[in-house]
Design an enzyme around this catalytic site. Structure first.
Site, PDB file in Angstrom:
ATOM      1  N   GLU A   1       0.864  -1.188   0.000  1.00 22.38           N
ATOM      2  CA  GLU A   1       0.000   0.000   0.000  1.00 22.38           C
ATOM      3  C   GLU A   1       0.894   1.229   0.000  1.00 22.38           C
ATOM      4  OE1 GLU A   1      -2.810   0.396   3.293  1.00 22.38           O
ATOM      5  OE2 GLU A   1      -2.861   2.574   2.976  1.00 22.38           O
TER       6      GLU A   1
ATOM      7  N   ARG B   1       0.592  10.309   0.951  1.00 19.34           N
ATOM      8  CA  ARG B   1       0.789  11.189   2.109  1.00 19.34           C
ATOM      9  C   ARG B   1       1.959  12.132   1.967  1.00 19.34           C
ATOM     10  NH1 ARG B   1      -0.097   6.967   7.116  1.00 19.34           N
ATOM     11  NH2 ARG B   1      -1.977   6.086   6.189  1.00 19.34           N
TER      12      ARG B   1
ATOM     13  N   LYS C   1     -11.177  -1.933   5.287  1.00 15.81           N
ATOM     14  CA  LYS C   1     -10.072  -1.726   6.222  1.00 15.81           C
ATOM     15  C   LYS C   1     -10.709  -1.366   7.572  1.00 15.81           C
ATOM     16  CE  LYS C   1      -6.296   1.666   6.668  1.00 15.81           C
ATOM     17  NZ  LYS C   1      -5.034   2.026   5.986  1.00 15.81           N
TER      18      LYS C   1
END
Ligand code: 3PG
Length: 218
Positions: free
Chosen positions: A47, A51, A135
């Site tokens: 993943e 960010r 998730k």
């Protein structure tokens, strides 16, 4: 040949992955060696979070130069992030949350996608939009294993990738839960090791994790 629905594709991918490292890449030159180090340790489903300013270029570089990596894009916060993930060739998308706008965009897209949930109501919104693999975030902080057990009662069909506060010490306990397909976390790629370029150390950590955590039929 019948196409495999995207949710089954995602479930198969997550089940096989066992552990999905959450990558926050600060410098572009770290992207490819980090991905190679993870793949060398048998951790292939990654993943790459949106960010940092270099995140998109980092994901592109990994996709181009590390063919054995299965690259998903994380920290998808809205429809634009989702489109970006699809355009750059990500295999899946994953989000810490599930706004109505994001769920709508994800339902309309063909990118395999896991929204993030921490409560029953968020899970209900995800299920209503067609997402039964989610998730669970932030997993430890939002109630831990007891919370995911409680959610199994009213939502027997939901499957989870818990992330947040998971590491070497508790990953196996999470994976022992029948509604958990895989776990996610940043513990396999500590920022200090990345900054130091300790790729061999990261590979060794991955090998150790993958030896002790095996995929299960569920
Ligand atoms: C995530 O976005 O999934 C989390 O930042 C990962 O949590 P962790 O750093 O506690 O593993």
């Amino acid at each position: 040949m019948t196409a495999i629905p995207r949710r089954e594709k995602l479930a198969a991918l997550f089940r096989q992955a066992v552990v999905i490292p959450v990558l926050t890449i600060e410098r572009l030159e770290h992207a490819v060696p980090l991905a190679k180090a993870l793949v060398a340790g048998d951790v292939r489903v990654l993943e790459v979070t949106l960010r940092t300013p270099v995140a998109v270029d980092a994901a592109k570089a990994i996709i181009a130069e590390v063919p054995d990596a299965v690259v998903g894009i994380g920290t998808i916060l809205n429809g634009d992030d989702l489109s970006r993930a699809r355009e750059l060739g990500a295999v899946f998308g994953i989000s810490p949350g599930a706004t109505p706008e994001l769920l709508q965009a994800a339902a309309a897209s063909n990118l395999p996608f896991a929204p993030g949930v921490a409560t029953a109501s968020e899970l209900m919104a995800a299920l209503a939009a067609g997402f039964d693999l989610v998730k669970f975030f932030p997993a430890e902080q939002a109630g831990g294993i007891r919370a995911i057990r409680a959610l199994a009662g009213p939502f027997p069909n939901a499957r989870f990738c818990p992330t947040g506060g998971i590491g070497e010490a508790n990953a196996a306990s999470w994976l022992a839960e029948p509604n958990v397909l895989c776990v996610g976390g940043s513990w396999l790629c500590p920022p200090a090791e990345i900054r130091a370029g300790n790729w061999a150390g990261i590979t060794a950590m991955c090998e150790r994790a993958m030896k002790s955590l095996k995929p299960r039929d569920r």
